[in-house]
Each structure stands twice: as structure tokens, then as C-alpha cells.
Design a protein around this motif. Structure first.
Motif, PDB file in Angstrom:
ATOM      1  N   GLY A 161      -0.692  -4.646  -2.484  1.00  0.00           N
ATOM      2  CA  GLY A 161      -1.236  -5.399  -3.601  1.00  0.00           C
ATOM      3  C   GLY A 161      -2.397  -4.675  -4.266  1.00  0.00           C
ATOM      4  O   GLY A 161      -2.653  -4.846  -5.456  1.00  0.00           O
ATOM      5  N   ASP A 191       2.793  -8.878  -9.160  1.00  0.00           N
ATOM      6  CA  ASP A 191       2.112 -10.181  -9.182  1.00  0.00           C
ATOM      7  C   ASP A 191       1.731 -10.599 -10.602  1.00  0.00           C
ATOM      8  O   ASP A 191       1.878 -11.765 -10.972  1.00  0.00           O
ATOM      9  CB  ASP A 191       0.860 -10.148  -8.287  1.00  0.00           C
ATOM     10  N   GLY A 312       2.978  -4.090   1.492  1.00  0.00           N
ATOM     11  CA  GLY A 312       3.781  -5.273   1.176  1.00  0.00           C
ATOM     12  C   GLY A 312       4.992  -4.991   0.301  1.00  0.00           C
ATOM     13  O   GLY A 312       6.071  -5.559   0.519  1.00  0.00           O
TER      14      GLY A 312
HETATM   15  O1  KG4 Z   1       0.213  -5.032   1.980  1.00  0.00           O
HETATM   16  P1  KG4 Z   1       0.063  -6.416   1.454  1.00  0.00           P
HETATM   17  O2  KG4 Z   1       0.548  -7.552   2.302  1.00  0.00           O
HETATM   18  O3  KG4 Z   1      -1.423  -6.737   1.124  1.00  0.00           O
HETATM   19  C1  KG4 Z   1      -2.297  -5.781   0.603  1.00  0.00           C
HETATM   20  O4  KG4 Z   1      -2.862  -5.014   1.390  1.00  0.00           O
HETATM   21  O5  KG4 Z   1      -2.412  -5.768  -0.647  1.00  0.00           O
HETATM   22  O6  KG4 Z   1       0.803  -6.423   0.041  1.00  0.00           O
HETATM   23  C2  KG4 Z   1       0.877  -7.571  -0.750  1.00  0.00           C
HETATM   24  C3  KG4 Z   1       1.692  -7.222  -1.994  1.00  0.00           C
HETATM   25  C4  KG4 Z   1       1.681  -8.353  -3.035  1.00  0.00           C
HETATM   26  O7  KG4 Z   1       1.383  -7.777  -4.274  1.00  0.00           O
HETATM   27  C5  KG4 Z   1       3.117  -8.865  -2.981  1.00  0.00           C
HETATM   28  O8  KG4 Z   1       3.570  -9.386  -4.212  1.00  0.00           O
HETATM   29  C6  KG4 Z   1       3.883  -7.612  -2.600  1.00  0.00           C
HETATM   30  O9  KG4 Z   1       3.070  -6.994  -1.636  1.00  0.00           O
HETATM   31  N1  KG4 Z   1       5.210  -7.908  -2.045  1.00  0.00           N
HETATM   32  C7  KG4 Z   1       6.368  -7.579  -2.650  1.00  0.00           C
HETATM   33  C8  KG4 Z   1       7.408  -8.060  -1.819  1.00  0.00           C
HETATM   34  N2  KG4 Z   1       6.848  -8.659  -0.725  1.00  0.00           N
HETATM   35  C9  KG4 Z   1       5.494  -8.544  -0.872  1.00  0.00           C
HETATM   36  N3  KG4 Z   1       6.601  -6.944  -3.799  1.00  0.00           N
HETATM   37  C10 KG4 Z   1       7.888  -6.770  -4.172  1.00  0.00           C
HETATM   38  N4  KG4 Z   1       8.935  -7.211  -3.449  1.00  0.00           N
HETATM   39  C11 KG4 Z   1       8.753  -7.851  -2.262  1.00  0.00           C
HETATM   40  N5  KG4 Z   1       9.809  -8.279  -1.560  1.00  0.00           N
END
Ligand code: KG4
Ligand code: ZN
Length: 375
Positions: A161, A191, A312
Motif C-alpha cells: 500500500g 485503493d 499486499g
Molecule cells: O502489504 P500490505 O498489506 O500493507 C502495506 O504494507 O501497505 O498491502 C496493502 C495493499 C493495499 O493497497 C491493498 O489494496 C493491496 O495491498 N491489495 C491488493 C490485493 N490484496 C491486497 N491489491 C490488488 N489485488 C489484491 N488482491
């Protein structure tokens, strides 16, 4: 037999996640991985309110640690060390994890291992989850034939994110920063586009779910895709999506997903539903194409035969499929953790602890919201 047990604490954003991992003869396995998320609250407000996230984490940190130890069926005496996310992240959230780790390390007399959250994400690739996603204790420690940890050198793509980075790993802790986003991160782009479409936060999983039924009717821009570096830029994409939504949708249906406010309960008619799905496909394709092109270019340019993906957005099935196809063509070995280990979790922090030699005195540890991979 060499055996090591680490407690991992992750509180950099909105999750409170604690895990116990065991390393036996080099094989890293999850004994427990417990996550309390305030995602429901965030989704109500369309994003993360930092103070609220930290307040929720303060409530859940001790119960989550207690549950992680109980599920792993160990007591604090069995622990060799406590690994904790030092940064980057939200300062209030980081403080909850770091200060708790300092107290526990002091009273339990355990060494404390500070972990860069971004390195933690990559480390999830070294966790042997066996046949069950998320990992469970297995008495038989013979490695399953299907798990092979990554080897060096490898190209690392981090897509979360807050970060989009490409690095060339020469070993654990030894890497060269190749490039990253100049503005929004890939997850942030997912997002923000989702918000424009009226989808709940975090929008990435919603876009990826809807995109399965859509078609790429319009081609959105792929910023920097032909640049000769390893940088990304995603902020223009959300502007293009905003313009497109305005153009494509008539006044009535546009209200249902261009209000900027999550309105999931609103029923769209069939036409607007397919327009929404098509837009999601276009967004996903544009982001995925940029990520895949630069990652494969990085591997080719540096003659690297292994790629590790983390963060993510690595849970996105289209990204993993495209990377798989391109990697197979080039005989590159691709590693992507199971989705539950792509998003923030304590297991990846504990895993990173097995490769980090640094130990700090609890009184010297400070949360650092600005840690990065670039140097
Ligand atoms: O790594 P993470 O859990 O948290 C951070 O360290 O930022 O990543 C969260 C991000 C969010 O922007 C979320 O929308 C994205 O990962 N995300 C995805 C998917 N699952 C989570 N983006 C696209 N497709 C997915 N299936
Ligand atoms: Zn993260």
C-alpha cells in the motif's frame, strides 16, 4: 540439530499481528500467526485514521501475543528472540509494537531484533508453509518436495500500500536498490481508483474480484513503461480513471460509483455493473503490465534467474499469473508467498529475524517511521 524459535510482532499500519516461527535445520515453519485487524473500521471511513488504528492496536496487542503463544503451544522460556517491526509505518502504530517488544524483551530477558517492514515482506518467501496455506505445525520435518526457498542472487519486487520497489538481492541484508515509484505506490493506486469507483477500502481486493468478469474496453496509460530505468509512476492512472468514469457513465449510473464514497449496498443495473467490471479490468491490467514489464526487464538486464515478490498487491491473481507466464518463458524461478503472507503479518517479521544478525538493547530501540530500502 539446530533449532530456533522467534516471536514476530508487526504493527506498522492497521493490523496487529503476532507469530511464532521455528527454524529447524534451516527450514522455517509457522507455529502460529494471529492477526487482529481494524479493517472493518477503516472500511467504514474509507481509509486509515492513524490515531484510531493505534488505539485499536493498543487494545489487541497483549491478547494477540497471548493467543500466538498459546496456539504455538510454547511459553516465553522457549523463545530465542523477539523480532519487531521498527519501521517504516505510522508512528503511533509502530510505537505500540516496538514499546511492547521492549517491555517483553526486558522482563523475559530475550534479545530483540529490529526489522525493516519492507525486508520483512520479502522474508515471507522463505517460510515453508507446507501444504496448508498460512502454515501449521507439522511433526514430520522432512521438507515437502514442492517447497524450495529462493536462492541468491534474486530480483525482489515489493508491491504494497505504501511501497513499490525493485531491488537486486545478493544475499540476506545485501541488496542494491534498482528503482521504485516516483509518486503513488501500486497498492495506493488500486485503493484510490477503487475509491473513485465507490468501492470500500482497501480497494485492491475488490478491484481484483470485479476484474475477473470484465474486459479491457479502454486502454489506460502505462506511465514510464518504456523508460530505460526501473522506476514506476501510478498517480496519473487515477486521474485517467476519474476522467474516464466521468466520460463513460451517464449521469444516473455515474452516481453509483463516482461519488467518492463507498456505497456497496447500492444496486447497479446490469449495464453499469459490466462497465464497472470493465473499468476494474482496465485498471488492473495497466498496473500489472507496468509491474511485470519492469520486473522482467530487471531480471534480464542483471542476468538473474530468480524473482521474489512481496507485499499486499502480490496477492493479486492477475499479477502472479502474468509474472508466472513471463518467468516460465525465460526459465526464471518465481517465488510468491501465499496471499495470507503477502499482506501484513507477524510471520514475515519473525522470518526476517532468522536472517538478521543485529540485536539491540531494548532501551536503545526506537521506532522509525521513515525507514526505507533506498540508500
Ligand atoms: O502489504 P500490505 O498489506 O500493507 C502495506 O504494507 O501497505 O498491502 C496493502 C495493499 C493495499 O493497497 C491493498 O489494496 C493491496 O495491498 N491489495 C491488493 C490485493 N490484496 C491486497 N491489491 C490488488 N489485488 C489484491 N488482491
Ligand atoms: Zn506491509
Amino acid at each position: 540439530m539446530s533449532k530456533n524459535i522467534i516471536l514476530g510482532i508487526e504493527t506498522s499500519c492497521d493490523e496487529t499481528s503476532v507469530a511464532v516461527l521455528e527454524q529447524v535445520n534451516g527450514r522455517i515453519q509457522i507455529l502460529s500467526n494471529i492477526t487482529a485487524s481494524s479493517a472493518l473500521i477503516q472500511s467504514k471511513y474509507g481509509g486509515i485514521i492513524p490515531e484510531q488504528a493505534a488505539r485499536e492496536q493498543l487494545k489487541s496487542i497483549i491478547p494477540v501475543i497471548t493467543e500466538a503463544l498459546a496456539e504455538a503451544n510454547i511459553s516465553q522460556q522457549d523463545l530465542d528472540a523477539i523480532a519487531v517491526t521498527q519501521g517504516p509505518g505510522l508512528i503511533g502504530s509502530l510505537l505500540v509494537g516496538v514499546e511492547t517488544a521492549k517491555v517483553l524483551a526486558t522482563i523475559w530477558e530475550k534479545p530483540i531484533i529490529p526489522i525493516n517492514h519492507l525486508i520483512g515482506h520479502f522474508s515471507a518467501n522463505w517460510i515453508d508453509v507446507g501444504s496448508e496455506e498460512g502454515g501449521r505445525r507439522t511433526e514430520n520435518l522432512t521438507p515437502p518436495p514442492n517447497f524450495q526457498p529462493p536462492t541468491f542472487p534474486c530480483i525482489g519486487l515489493l508491491v504494497s500500500g505504501g511501497h513499490t520497489d525493485l531491488v537486486l538481492f545478493k544475499n540476506h541484508g545485501q541488496y542494491e536498490y534498482l528503482g521504485g515509484t516516483r509518486d503513488d505506490a501500486a497498492g495506493e493506486c488500486f485503493d484510490k481508483c477503487a475509491r473513485l469507483l465507490g468501492l470500500p477500502y482497501p480497494g485492491g481486493p475488490h478491484i481484483s474480484r470485479l476484474a475477473k468478469d470484465g474486459q479491457e474496453e479502454c486502454k489506460l496509460p502505462r506511465p514510464l513503461i518504456n523508460s530505460k530505468d526501473f522506476d514506476f509512476s501510478f498517480s496519473g492512472l487515477k486521474t485517467a480513471v476519474g476522467n474516464l468514469v466521468k466520460e463513460q457513465l451517464n449521469e444516473r449510473s455515474s452516481k453509483s460509483f463516482f461519488s467518492g464514497v463507498p456505497e456497496t449496498s447500492q444496486k447497479n443495473d446490469a449495464a453499469s455493473e459490466s462497465t464497472l467490471a470493465n473499468l476494474c479490468t482496465s485498471i488492473e491490467n495497466a498496473i500489472v503490465e507496468c509491474l511485470v514489464k519492469k520486473t522482467i526487464e530487471a531480471a534480464k538486464c542483471h542476468h538473474i534467474e530468480q524473482i521474489i515478490v512481496a507485499g499486499g498487491v502480490a496477492a493479486n491473481p492477475r499479477l502472479s499469473e502474468e509474472l508466472r507466464v513471463r518467468s516460465e518463458e525465460l526459465k526464471i524461478k518465481l517465488h510468491i508467498p501465499p496471499p495470507i503472507l503477502c499482506t501484513d503479518n507477524g510471520a514475515m517479521i519473525a522470518a526476517a529475524g532468522f536472517f538478521e544478525e543485529k540485536r539491540v538493547d531494548p532501551k536503545d530501540l526506537q521506532a522509525n517511521p521513515n525507514l526505507s530500502l533506498a540508500y
